[in-house]
Scaffold this motif. Sequence first.
Motif, PDB file in Angstrom:
ATOM      1  N   GLY A  77       0.825  -1.208   0.000  1.00 13.18           N
ATOM      2  CA  GLY A  77       0.000   0.000   0.000  1.00 13.18           C
ATOM      3  C   GLY A  77       0.859   1.258   0.000  1.00 13.18           C
ATOM      4  N   ILE A  78       1.981   1.208   0.733  1.00 10.57           N
ATOM      5  CA  ILE A  78       2.906   2.348   0.723  1.00 10.57           C
ATOM      6  C   ILE A  78       3.521   2.502  -0.664  1.00 10.57           C
ATOM      7  N   ALA A  79       3.962   1.390  -1.239  1.00 16.47           N
ATOM      8  CA  ALA A  79       4.577   1.421  -2.572  1.00 16.47           C
ATOM      9  C   ALA A  79       3.598   1.938  -3.626  1.00 16.47           C
ATOM     10  N   ASP A  80       2.315   1.612  -3.435  1.00  8.79           N
ATOM     11  CA  ASP A  80       1.287   2.027  -4.399  1.00  8.79           C
ATOM     12  C   ASP A  80       0.729   3.421  -4.120  1.00  8.79           C
ATOM     13  N   GLY A  81       1.178   4.038  -3.024  1.00  7.10           N
ATOM     14  CA  GLY A  81       0.720   5.390  -2.711  1.00  7.10           C
ATOM     15  C   GLY A  81      -0.599   5.460  -1.972  1.00  7.10           C
ATOM     16  N   ILE A  82      -1.121   4.323  -1.495  1.00  7.84           N
ATOM     17  CA  ILE A  82      -2.380   4.328  -0.743  1.00  7.84           C
ATOM     18  C   ILE A  82      -2.133   4.602   0.736  1.00  7.84           C
ATOM     19  N   VAL A  83      -1.031   4.067   1.258  1.00  7.79           N
ATOM     20  CA  VAL A  83      -0.675   4.250   2.666  1.00  7.79           C
ATOM     21  C   VAL A  83       0.449   5.278   2.768  1.00  7.79           C
ATOM     22  N   GLU A  84       0.261   6.251   3.648  1.00 11.14           N
ATOM     23  CA  GLU A  84       1.282   7.283   3.826  1.00 11.14           C
ATOM     24  C   GLU A  84       2.546   6.704   4.466  1.00 11.14           C
ATOM     25  N   ALA A  85       2.367   5.975   5.551  1.00 13.13           N
ATOM     26  CA  ALA A  85       3.511   5.429   6.278  1.00 13.13           C
ATOM     27  C   ALA A  85       3.020   4.458   7.338  1.00 13.13           C
ATOM     28  N   THR A  86       3.947   3.668   7.869  1.00 13.67           N
ATOM     29  CA  THR A  86       3.619   2.748   8.949  1.00 13.67           C
ATOM     30  C   THR A  86       4.740   2.761   9.985  1.00 13.67           C
ATOM     31  N   VAL A  87       4.367   2.609  11.238  1.00 15.07           N
ATOM     32  CA  VAL A  87       5.335   2.528  12.324  1.00 15.07           C
ATOM     33  C   VAL A  87       5.606   1.045  12.571  1.00 15.07           C
ATOM     34  N   VAL A  88       6.839   0.615  12.345  1.00 18.71           N
ATOM     35  CA  VAL A  88       7.138  -0.810  12.469  1.00 18.71           C
ATOM     36  C   VAL A  88       7.937  -1.111  13.736  1.00 18.71           C
ATOM     37  N   GLN A  89       7.628  -2.270  14.316  1.00 14.19           N
ATOM     38  CA  GLN A  89       8.345  -2.763  15.468  1.00 14.19           C
ATOM     39  C   GLN A  89       9.406  -3.757  14.973  1.00 14.19           C
ATOM     40  N   GLN A  90       9.966  -4.515  15.887  1.00 12.54           N
ATOM     41  CA  GLN A  90      10.951  -5.527  15.502  1.00 12.54           C
ATOM     42  C   GLN A  90      10.556  -6.865  16.124  1.00 12.54           C
ATOM     43  N   PRO A  91       9.511  -7.493  15.588  1.00 12.57           N
ATOM     44  CA  PRO A  91       9.038  -8.756  16.175  1.00 12.57           C
ATOM     45  C   PRO A  91      10.082  -9.866  16.171  1.00 12.57           C
ATOM     46  N   PHE A  92      11.006  -9.832  15.201  1.00 15.28           N
ATOM     47  CA  PHE A  92      12.091 -10.827  15.199  1.00 15.28           C
ATOM     48  C   PHE A  92      12.839 -10.762  16.526  1.00 15.28           C
ATOM     49  N   GLU A  93      13.133  -9.551  16.977  1.00 13.73           N
ATOM     50  CA  GLU A  93      13.842  -9.372  18.243  1.00 13.73           C
ATOM     51  C   GLU A  93      12.977  -9.780  19.434  1.00 13.73           C
ATOM     52  N   PHE A  94      11.654  -9.578  19.324  1.00 13.40           N
ATOM     53  CA  PHE A  94      10.764  -9.992  20.406  1.00 13.40           C
ATOM     54  C   PHE A  94      10.922 -11.500  20.651  1.00 13.40           C
TER      55      PHE A  94
END
Length: 318
Positions: free
Chosen positions: A251-268
Motif C-alpha cells: 500500500g505504501i509502494a502504491d501510494g495508498i498508505v502514507e507510512a507505517t510505524v514498524v516494530q521488531q518482532p524478530f527481536e521480540f
Amino acid sequence: MQRRHILSLFAAILAGTVAAGAVSAQEKKTLALVTNASADFWTIARRGVEKAQSELPNYKTEMYVVSEATAAEQRRILDDLLTRGVAGVSISAIDPANSTEILNKVAEQAVLFTTDSDAPQSKRVLYIGTDNRQAGEQAGELIKKALPDGGRIMLFVGTMGAANARERVEGIKKALEGSKVEIIDIRTDEVDFARAKRNVEDTLTKYPDISALVGLYSYNTPQIVEAVRAAGKQGQVKVIGFDEDPVTLRGIADGIVEATVVQQPFEFGYQSMKLLARYIEGDRSFIPENHLMIIPTKVIDSSNVAEFQKTMKELLRK
C-alpha cells in the motif's frame, strides 16, 4: 559363549546409550512464546525464536499462536504449559487487567516475561518490546504530516483491553494536542479480520468526507487498504498504520498508505528465548531497574519501503 557375552554387553551399552539420550531429551527445559493473534507479525517473531533455538541446544523452544484472540484462550494455553512443567514463558497479554491471576500463577512456577503487550501489574520479570506510547506519538506525527490543515480521523484496533492498544492511542492523542485533527472514534474488532474490514467500510459510508484512517494492529491497516481500494477512495483518504504486513507495505509502494510505524518482532522472539534461558541459568545482569527492555521502532514510507520489503520477504519465506 564368548560371542553371546559380547552381544549381551553390546546390547547393554546400546540400551544405556538410548536411555541416556532419552533422559537428556527429557532434561531439556521448555521455553514458550504465546502470541495475542495470528498474523505475519508473529511469523517474523517465530524466525527469532528459531534463531534462538539454534543457539540454545539445552532448551526446547515452542511458539503458541492463539486460535482466538481472547484472554480465555491464553489461559488455556498457559494452564497446559504449566501442567507440562514449562520453565519460561514470554506472552503478549491480550487482557492484562483480567489475566493477573493466571499470569502470577505462571510466575510462581516458571520465569514470566511479557512481550509486545505488557502486564505491569503482574509478577512478570521483564517486558521486551515497544514503548507503545512513544510509537503512538510517532504515528501522531505522521498523521499531522499527512493532514497539515487538520481533519477528522478514525482509529481501528483489535481491543482496547490490551496495554499496547491503550498506550498507542494515548501517544497519538498526545501528539495531536493543539492540532486541528479530530479523532471521531476508536473502532474495535476483537481481532476478527472480517469485522475489522466491515468497521472500515461502515466508516467510509457514514463519514464520506473523513480525512484519514489509522490502523493500530498489524492486520488493521491491510483491512483499511482493501476497503479503501474497494470504495475507490485511493488518494482521497489518508492511511497511516502500524507494523509490516505485506499488504501495508504494498500500500505504501502504491501510494495508498502514507507510512507505517514498524516494530521488531524478530527481536521480540529472539530476545525472549535467549534472555529466559539466561535468567533460568541465574544471570540477572540484563534486567533494567524498570524491568523494561525497549526495542526501538522506525517509520517506513515511500523513501525506504522497497528495501524494507526485501528484508521482510526473506524473513517470511523461510
